[in-house]
Write a protein that holds these residues in place. Structure first.
Motif, PDB file in Angstrom:
ATOM      1  N   TRP A   1      13.317  14.208  44.384  1.00  0.00           N
ATOM      2  CA  TRP A   1      13.778  12.923  43.541  1.00  0.00           C
ATOM      3  C   TRP A   1      14.942  12.704  42.157  1.00  0.00           C
ATOM      4  O   TRP A   1      13.428  12.734  41.212  1.00  0.00           O
ATOM      5  N   LEU A   2      15.404  12.857  42.107  1.00  0.00           N
ATOM      6  CA  LEU A   2      16.175  13.168  40.404  1.00  0.00           C
ATOM      7  C   LEU A   2      17.259  11.198  40.623  1.00  0.00           C
ATOM      8  O   LEU A   2      17.833  11.588  41.388  1.00  0.00           O
ATOM      9  N   PRO A   3      17.079  10.725  39.631  1.00  0.00           N
ATOM     10  CA  PRO A   3      19.113  10.012  39.872  1.00  0.00           C
ATOM     11  C   PRO A   3      19.815  10.660  39.676  1.00  0.00           C
ATOM     12  O   PRO A   3      20.421  11.545  39.474  1.00  0.00           O
ATOM     13  N   PRO A   4      20.553   9.808  40.730  1.00  0.00           N
ATOM     14  CA  PRO A   4      21.978   9.540  40.864  1.00  0.00           C
ATOM     15  C   PRO A   4      23.193   9.962  39.755  1.00  0.00           C
ATOM     16  O   PRO A   4      23.386  10.635  39.388  1.00  0.00           O
ATOM     17  N   ASP A   5      22.619   9.500  38.658  1.00  0.00           N
ATOM     18  CA  ASP A   5      22.936   9.810  37.259  1.00  0.00           C
ATOM     19  C   ASP A   5      22.950  11.044  36.663  1.00  0.00           C
ATOM     20  O   ASP A   5      21.912  10.704  35.629  1.00  0.00           O
ATOM     21  N   ALA A   6      23.504  12.020  36.334  1.00  0.00           N
ATOM     22  CA  ALA A   6      23.467  13.245  36.308  1.00  0.00           C
ATOM     23  C   ALA A   6      22.700  13.217  35.042  1.00  0.00           C
ATOM     24  O   ALA A   6      21.830  14.330  33.996  1.00  0.00           O
ATOM     25  N   GLY A   7      23.831  12.051  33.740  1.00  0.00           N
ATOM     26  CA  GLY A   7      23.797  12.018  32.559  1.00  0.00           C
ATOM     27  C   GLY A   7      22.601  11.673  32.470  1.00  0.00           C
ATOM     28  O   GLY A   7      21.319  12.155  31.228  1.00  0.00           O
ATOM     29  N   PHE A   8      21.753  10.981  32.879  1.00  0.00           N
ATOM     30  CA  PHE A   8      20.159  10.690  32.593  1.00  0.00           C
ATOM     31  C   PHE A   8      19.105  11.956  33.200  1.00  0.00           C
ATOM     32  O   PHE A   8      18.132  11.190  32.971  1.00  0.00           O
ATOM     33  N   ARG A   9      19.616  12.767  33.458  1.00  0.00           N
ATOM     34  CA  ARG A   9      18.082  13.402  34.501  1.00  0.00           C
ATOM     35  C   ARG A   9      17.853  14.281  33.345  1.00  0.00           C
ATOM     36  O   ARG A   9      16.030  14.012  33.447  1.00  0.00           O
ATOM     37  N   CYS A  10      18.044  14.371  32.197  1.00  0.00           N
ATOM     38  CA  CYS A  10      17.194  15.062  31.441  1.00  0.00           C
ATOM     39  C   CYS A  10      15.932  14.466  30.466  1.00  0.00           C
ATOM     40  O   CYS A  10      15.540  14.450  30.308  1.00  0.00           O
ATOM     41  N   ALA A  11      16.728  13.077  30.300  1.00  0.00           N
ATOM     42  CA  ALA A  11      15.603  12.042  29.157  1.00  0.00           C
ATOM     43  C   ALA A  11      14.420  11.558  30.523  1.00  0.00           C
ATOM     44  O   ALA A  11      13.204  11.217  29.777  1.00  0.00           O
ATOM     45  N   TYR A  12      14.740  11.423  32.318  1.00  0.00           N
ATOM     46  CA  TYR A  12      14.108  10.639  32.732  1.00  0.00           C
ATOM     47  C   TYR A  12      12.962  12.367  33.602  1.00  0.00           C
ATOM     48  O   TYR A  12      11.881  11.834  33.073  1.00  0.00           O
ATOM     49  N   VAL A  13      13.572  13.366  33.724  1.00  0.00           N
ATOM     50  CA  VAL A  13      12.801  14.788  33.620  1.00  0.00           C
ATOM     51  C   VAL A  13      11.676  14.982  31.917  1.00  0.00           C
ATOM     52  O   VAL A  13      10.598  15.129  32.373  1.00  0.00           O
TER      53      VAL A  13
END
Length: 338
Positions: free
Chosen positions: A218-230
């Protein structure tokens, strides 16, 4: 006239064979330079960590692009470099997992008088208001710019509305249980469940959709937040010595290769938000206008009369006519008046 001597035919250039020792030396130098046997560049390289290529296993759409799997290095201190520090092994069984093993709900681990949910709401919401009399703890309203979707959600505390904004465990508790937390002491699990580094206020529906998913599922739908999330998942797993599966490590690398300079979070701050004012308590509605229902004879003492006067005067003035000379002192004829 002297005869011109004939021009000799050009000699065929002979190939010189390298000795085995010379060939070996050149081969060794070839590892140090781009080509040939020239002198190597002796300048020290920037600190870097070798990052293995992710295996081509299925993963969520991470927007990584065609070059995401290329081998290379990562600068120390970045989230990408930290991935290789995580232990990789299989997921343990979920057997025995229970949410209460990580504490009974939200607790006040930092001893500031507020439970963790309200601490995170106060941190992540813009323009939060708090309930009077709770020492600034109970958040009543605020605006969330949801990191998972980018949508704006107006938070209102109450039945049927509070659940629209939920607190996500970036590394889910069940996921942690299957990757090392089973061996922890109870106090460590409670600290983990309430660690602000591992918590974000997010859209409730997306939090439910995520469940106990890791980066591979699972990854956030907002691709712009994925780097910070991971990057935050990597930071949490590194801080608590939790392991990752091979698929999870591969997915982390795929995402972080698109942002190789993404720093590894080292504090409990949430996503960057527009500047917001400090916590404020909402205005308290004034009591209903009592009109002239009382006079000085209705009070046993000046203290009672003055308290009544001070309650209603700010909103309605001297509606009961208790302050005849308009000096701010009510019923001056009663016992105890100044």
């Amino acid at each position: 006239m002297l005869p011109v001597p004939p021009v000799a035919a050009p000699a065929v250039a002979r190939r010189h064979r390298r000795s085995p020792r010379g060939a070996a030396a050149c081969a060794l130098l070839a590892l140090l330079v781009a080509a040939g046997c020239g002198a190597p560049d002796l300048r020290p390289p920037a600190p870097a960590v070798s990052v293995p290529s992710p295996s081509p296993s299925p993963s969520p759409d991470d927007g990584a692009g065609a070059d995401a799997g290329a081998p290379g290095t990562a600068v120390a201190g970045t989230a990408l470099a930290a991935v290789v520090e995580l232990e990789v092994k299989g997921r343990a069984p979920r057997t025995g997992y229970d949410r209460d093993l990580f504490g009974h709900g939200w607790v006040d681990v930092d001893r500031n008088g507020c439970d963790t949910r309200n601490d995170v709401l106060a941190r992540d919401l813009a323009h939060p208001t708090v309930e009077p009399g709770t020492h600034g703890c109970v958040v009543l309203t605020g605006t969330l710019v949801d990191p998972f979707s980018g949508a704006t959600i107006e938070f209102v505390r109450g039945q049927g509305t509070s659940e629209l904004v939920q607190i996500d465990h970036v590394v889910a508790l069940s996921d942690a249980w299957q990757k090392g937390a089973q061996q922890w002491e109870a106090a460590t699990r409670v600290a983990f469940a309430n660690d602000p580094l591992n918590l974000l206020a997010v859209d409730g529906a997306l939090n439910q959709q995520k469940g106990d998913g890791d980066t591979a599922t699972w990854l956030p739908p907002d691709a712009g937040f994925r780097c910070a999330y991971v990057a935050r998942q990597v930071a949490v797993k590194r801080a608590y010595d939790l392991w990752v599966t091979q698929a999870e490590a591969d997915a982390m690398v795929r995402v972080l290769r698109t942002c190789p300079d993404e720093p590894l979070p080292t504090d409990a701050a949430g996503p960057v938000r527009p500047s917001a004012p400090a916590l404020v308590e909402p205005p308290v509605a004034p009591p209903a206008n009592p009109g002239d229902a009382v006079d000085c004879g209705d009070f046993a003492s000046w203290t009672q009369a003055q308290a009544w006067y001070d309650t209603y005067r700010p909103a309605y003035g001297d509606v009961a006519g208790l302050d005849g000379d308009d000096d701010g002192v009510a019923c001056e004829t009663l016992p105890g008046a100044p």
